[in-house]
Scaffold this active site. Structure first.
Site, PDB file in Angstrom:
ATOM      1  CG  LEU A 140       2.648  -5.923 -10.999  1.00 25.76           C
ATOM      2  CD1 LEU A 140       3.746  -6.843 -11.532  1.00 25.76           C
ATOM      3  CD2 LEU A 140       2.262  -6.364  -9.571  1.00 25.76           C
ATOM      4  CB  SER A 186      -6.596  -9.815 -10.330  1.00 27.90           C
ATOM      5  OG  SER A 186      -7.407  -8.817  -9.737  1.00 27.90           O
ATOM      6  NE  ARG A 189      -1.624  -7.122  -1.897  1.00 24.39           N
ATOM      7  CZ  ARG A 189      -1.425  -8.273  -2.524  1.00 24.39           C
ATOM      8  NH1 ARG A 189      -1.134  -9.372  -1.817  1.00 24.39           N
ATOM      9  NH2 ARG A 189      -1.510  -8.341  -3.846  1.00 24.39           N
ATOM     10  CD  GLN A 243     -28.759   6.591   5.576  1.00 21.17           C
ATOM     11  OE1 GLN A 243     -28.212   6.584   4.485  1.00 21.17           O
ATOM     12  NE2 GLN A 243     -30.068   6.729   5.710  1.00 21.17           N
ATOM     13  CB  ILE A 244     -24.594  10.058  10.547  1.00 12.20           C
ATOM     14  CG1 ILE A 244     -24.710   8.664  11.181  1.00 12.20           C
ATOM     15  CG2 ILE A 244     -24.531  11.150  11.618  1.00 12.20           C
ATOM     16  CD1 ILE A 244     -23.507   8.230  11.996  1.00 12.20           C
ATOM     17  N   GLY A 270     -27.263  12.771   6.482  1.00 14.48           N
ATOM     18  CA  GLY A 270     -28.475  12.967   5.677  1.00 14.48           C
ATOM     19  C   GLY A 270     -28.140  13.633   4.356  1.00 14.48           C
ATOM     20  CD  GLU A 304      -0.209  -0.767  -2.632  1.00  6.74           C
ATOM     21  OE1 GLU A 304       0.388  -1.559  -1.888  1.00  6.74           O
ATOM     22  OE2 GLU A 304      -0.046   0.463  -2.606  1.00  6.74           O
TER      23      GLU A 304
HETATM   24  N1  CAA Z   1       5.978 -13.479  -1.197  1.00  3.43           N
HETATM   25  C1  CAA Z   1       6.945 -14.141  -1.884  1.00  3.43           C
HETATM   26  N2  CAA Z   1       6.677 -15.013  -2.897  1.00  3.43           N
HETATM   27  C2  CAA Z   1       5.381 -15.209  -3.211  1.00  3.43           C
HETATM   28  C3  CAA Z   1       4.338 -14.542  -2.558  1.00  3.43           C
HETATM   29  C4  CAA Z   1       4.662 -13.654  -1.484  1.00  3.43           C
HETATM   30  N3  CAA Z   1       3.726 -13.003  -0.801  1.00  3.43           N
HETATM   31  N4  CAA Z   1       3.162 -14.924  -3.081  1.00  3.43           N
HETATM   32  C5  CAA Z   1       3.460 -15.801  -4.055  1.00  3.43           C
HETATM   33  N5  CAA Z   1       4.800 -15.967  -4.123  1.00  3.43           N
HETATM   34  C6  CAA Z   1       5.532 -16.879  -5.023  1.00  3.43           C
HETATM   35  C7  CAA Z   1       5.008 -18.310  -4.880  1.00  3.43           C
HETATM   36  O1  CAA Z   1       5.662 -18.977  -3.820  1.00  3.43           O
HETATM   37  C8  CAA Z   1       5.354 -18.904  -6.222  1.00  3.43           C
HETATM   38  O2  CAA Z   1       6.723 -19.250  -6.203  1.00  3.43           O
HETATM   39  P1  CAA Z   1       7.284 -20.530  -7.053  1.00  3.43           P
HETATM   40  O3  CAA Z   1       7.204 -20.143  -8.498  1.00  3.43           O
HETATM   41  O4  CAA Z   1       8.692 -20.686  -6.586  1.00  3.43           O
HETATM   42  O5  CAA Z   1       6.407 -21.700  -6.725  1.00  3.43           O
HETATM   43  C9  CAA Z   1       5.178 -17.728  -7.174  1.00  3.43           C
HETATM   44  O6  CAA Z   1       5.278 -16.529  -6.384  1.00  3.43           O
HETATM   45  C10 CAA Z   1       3.840 -17.750  -7.888  1.00  3.43           C
HETATM   46  O7  CAA Z   1       2.856 -17.798  -6.884  1.00  3.43           O
HETATM   47  P2  CAA Z   1       1.331 -18.153  -7.205  1.00  3.43           P
HETATM   48  O8  CAA Z   1       1.279 -19.430  -7.992  1.00  3.43           O
HETATM   49  O9  CAA Z   1       0.557 -18.069  -5.949  1.00  3.43           O
HETATM   50  O10 CAA Z   1       0.966 -16.940  -8.205  1.00  3.43           O
HETATM   51  P3  CAA Z   1      -0.372 -16.622  -8.960  1.00  3.43           P
HETATM   52  O11 CAA Z   1      -0.071 -16.322 -10.376  1.00  3.43           O
HETATM   53  O12 CAA Z   1      -1.437 -17.640  -8.671  1.00  3.43           O
HETATM   54  O13 CAA Z   1      -0.820 -15.195  -8.292  1.00  3.43           O
HETATM   55  C11 CAA Z   1      -1.806 -13.723  -6.701  1.00  3.43           C
HETATM   56  C12 CAA Z   1      -1.064 -15.053  -6.973  1.00  3.43           C
HETATM   57  C13 CAA Z   1      -1.888 -13.610  -5.193  1.00  3.43           C
HETATM   58  C14 CAA Z   1      -3.206 -13.749  -7.284  1.00  3.43           C
HETATM   59  C15 CAA Z   1      -0.992 -12.541  -7.286  1.00  3.43           C
HETATM   60  O14 CAA Z   1      -1.004 -12.560  -8.703  1.00  3.43           O
HETATM   61  C16 CAA Z   1      -1.490 -11.194  -6.833  1.00  3.43           C
HETATM   62  O15 CAA Z   1      -1.181 -10.755  -5.727  1.00  3.43           O
HETATM   63  N6  CAA Z   1      -2.277 -10.475  -7.691  1.00  3.43           N
HETATM   64  C17 CAA Z   1      -2.655  -9.095  -7.412  1.00  3.43           C
HETATM   65  C18 CAA Z   1      -1.629  -8.153  -7.964  1.00  3.43           C
HETATM   66  C19 CAA Z   1      -1.752  -6.788  -7.366  1.00  3.43           C
HETATM   67  O16 CAA Z   1      -1.879  -6.612  -6.161  1.00  3.43           O
HETATM   68  N7  CAA Z   1      -1.668  -5.764  -8.222  1.00  3.43           N
HETATM   69  C20 CAA Z   1      -1.689  -4.405  -7.792  1.00  3.43           C
HETATM   70  C21 CAA Z   1      -0.536  -3.680  -8.430  1.00  3.43           C
HETATM   71  S1  CAA Z   1       0.049  -2.197  -7.686  1.00  3.43           S
HETATM   72  C22 CAA Z   1      -1.214  -1.071  -7.804  1.00  3.43           C
HETATM   73  O17 CAA Z   1      -2.306  -1.330  -7.396  1.00  3.43           O
HETATM   74  C23 CAA Z   1      -0.952   0.263  -8.403  1.00  3.43           C
HETATM   75  C24 CAA Z   1      -0.378   1.265  -7.503  1.00  3.43           C
HETATM   76  O18 CAA Z   1       0.455   2.056  -7.935  1.00  3.43           O
HETATM   77  C25 CAA Z   1      -0.840   1.399  -6.101  1.00  3.43           C
END
Ligand code: CAA
Length: 417
Positions: free
Chosen positions: A161, A168, A279, A372-373, A375, A399
């Site tokens: 992703l 973020s 998560r 810390q424990i 040392g 994530e």
């Molecule tokens: N479930 C289903 N739909 C969801 C949702 C959820 N939990 N959260 C949001 N949506 C939907 C909303 O309802 C909205 O739908 P509509 O378009 O129909 O209205 C749409 O998604 C957009 O939602 P937001 O306006 O809230 O989206 P945003 O752009 O403001 O982003 C955010 C929200 C929570 C910040 C999100 O971008 C986010 O979670 N960011 C972090 C990304 C992340 O975790 N990246 C890690 C990648 S994986 C990794 O780490 C690598 C690995 O290999 C481990």
């Protein structure tokens, strides 16, 4: 898979098992600690806890430090975990998985991560971030094609992703897919991919219409041996060094249209729903790391002498142990609560974010106290707590950072009243 294992339970509640691969090899399993939590589990969940805690203690923990030091991917352990069923934990049995529940999966991730956080995230990214979206959004054909090999660990999965300029803010990804007849052509660069260099299959998120932002994001199941895919930079990390984290480059990569996961424009919701489950896995990983640090600290404090007494008799140390222990149990309760809600088919977005936020910050806090424990000894590689400390940090980042979890929790809470 669990179906291939013979289990014997004796009258002292010890479990003996042998896998088809290692017939004749019998492991004795003992229930260790945490009786209060375990007493609330079903018999199946208790059995899985015994199986994985014994495997983690006897097979994962002894090699964890060396693998981490040498940035060595634990391929043999992943193979064994596949044979035991832990690579297809909640995949339905008709697709070769174990068909088990999410709480028992979380218990497994916690135990694996207690022994080795790198192995924990390899298994978690495979199950939560790869198998899960195929189960939830795949067609019957996609499930039949991909899930059996993923479930037995023959193939490893990953989740693509993030991009260098979209972490973020996941909705601003730039990788594109353009439809050409019966194919899509993918171009772009993905980053921070756990299992990146080892994986066979990726869930890849692209934009099919950048004007639509999150509503223009589309998900694909991608075979990573397709032409036009190259593994890019491999990250040199602070911790979890036995896991691979890479970039993946898509250069006119041609993917069959039938590999579209869900529908065009549905990708962002698929990513968010998948991360809601993932998560909880990271929260369990953090609880496992924190438990390992607590356990090491208790053992050390009892053995270490200062001022003519065991340091465990000093109140300064006891207060630290008390706070560590309390935070670990609170983190675990939040994590298990989120997994239980998921199991029941109830809403769990907020609880998953709370579990990850609290467990990650607990892991960081507890591992800091553990050093810390210990040392000066804790600051050296002679003791495992420096590794726990380094491993803990990533749980506050991947994530979704702790700041992103707070955004999710606030948004959910504000909409409740
Ligand atoms: N479930 C289903 N739909 C969801 C949702 C959820 N939990 N959260 C949001 N949506 C939907 C909303 O309802 C909205 O739908 P509509 O378009 O129909 O209205 C749409 O998604 C957009 O939602 P937001 O306006 O809230 O989206 P945003 O752009 O403001 O982003 C955010 C929200 C929570 C910040 C999100 O971008 C986010 O979670 N960011 C972090 C990304 C992340 O975790 N990246 C890690 C990648 S994986 C990794 O780490 C690598 C690995 O290999 C481990």
């Amino acid at each position: 898979m669990f179906g291939l294992i013979i289990l014997l339970i004796d009258n002292k509640n010890n479990i003996y098992y042998n896998s088809e691969r290692a017939l004749g090899c019998i492991y004795k399993l003992t229930l260790k600690g945490l009786h209060m939590f375990l007493s609330n589990l079903s018999e199946d969940q208790k059995m899985i806890h015994k199986l994985i805690s014994d495997f983690s203690e006897n097979e994962i923990k002894p090699v964890a430090s060396e693998n981490e030091r040498n940035s060595r991917f634990p391929a043999e352990l992943i193979k064994k975990l596949g044979e035991l069923g832990f690579m297809g934990h909640f995949v339905p049995t008709e697709y070769g998985g174990c068909g088990l529940d999410y709480l028992s999966y979380i218990i497994a991730i916690e135990e694996i991560s207690k022994a080795c956080a790198s192995t924990g995230i390899i298994v978690s990214a495979h199950n939560s971030l790869t198998c899960s979206p195929i189960i939830d959004f795949g067609t019957d054909g996609q499930k039949e094609k991909y899930l059996p090999d993923l479930s037995c660990g023959k193939k490893l999965g990953c989740f693509a992703l993030s991009e260098p300029e979209a972490g973020s803010d996941a909705a601003s990804i730039k990788t594109t897919a353009v439809k050409e007849g019966k194919h899509y052509i993918i171009n772009g660069l993905k980053s921070w991919i756990t299992n990146g260099s080892e994986a066979d299959i990726a869930i890849v998120f692209v934009s099919t219409d950048r004007k639509l932002k999150s509503r223009g994001i589309t998900a694909f199941i991608v075979d990573l041996d397709s032409p036009g895919i190259e593994i890019g930079k491999s990250e040199h990390k602070l911790g979890i060094k036995a896991s691979s984290t890479t970039q993946t480059i898509f250069d006119n990569c041609k993917i069959p249209a039938e590999n579209l996961l869900g529908s065009e424009g549905e990708g962002f919701k698929i990513a968010m729903k998948t991360l809601d489950g993932g998560r909880i896995g990271v929260a369990a990983q953090a609880v496992g790391i924190a438990r390992a640090a607590l356990e090491a600290s208790v053992i050390y404090a009892k053995e270490r002498k200062a001022f003519g007494d065991s340091i465990s008799n000093f109140q300064g140390i006891q207060f630290m142990i008390a706070d560590m222990s309390t935070r670990v149990e609170a983190a675990r309760l939040l994590t298990w609560q989120a997994a239980s809600l998921l199991n029941k088919g109830l809403k769990y977005t907020k609880q998953s974010a709370m579990a990850k936020l609290f467990a990650a910050e607990t892991a960081m806090w507890v591992t800091t106290k553990a050093i810390q424990i210990h040392g000066g000894n804790g600051y050296t590689t002679d003791f495992p707590v420096e590794r726990y400390f380094r491993d803990a940090k990533i749980t506050e980042i991947y994530e979704g950072t702790s700041e992103i979890q707070r955004i999710v929790i606030a948004k959910q809470t504000l909409s409740e009243f």
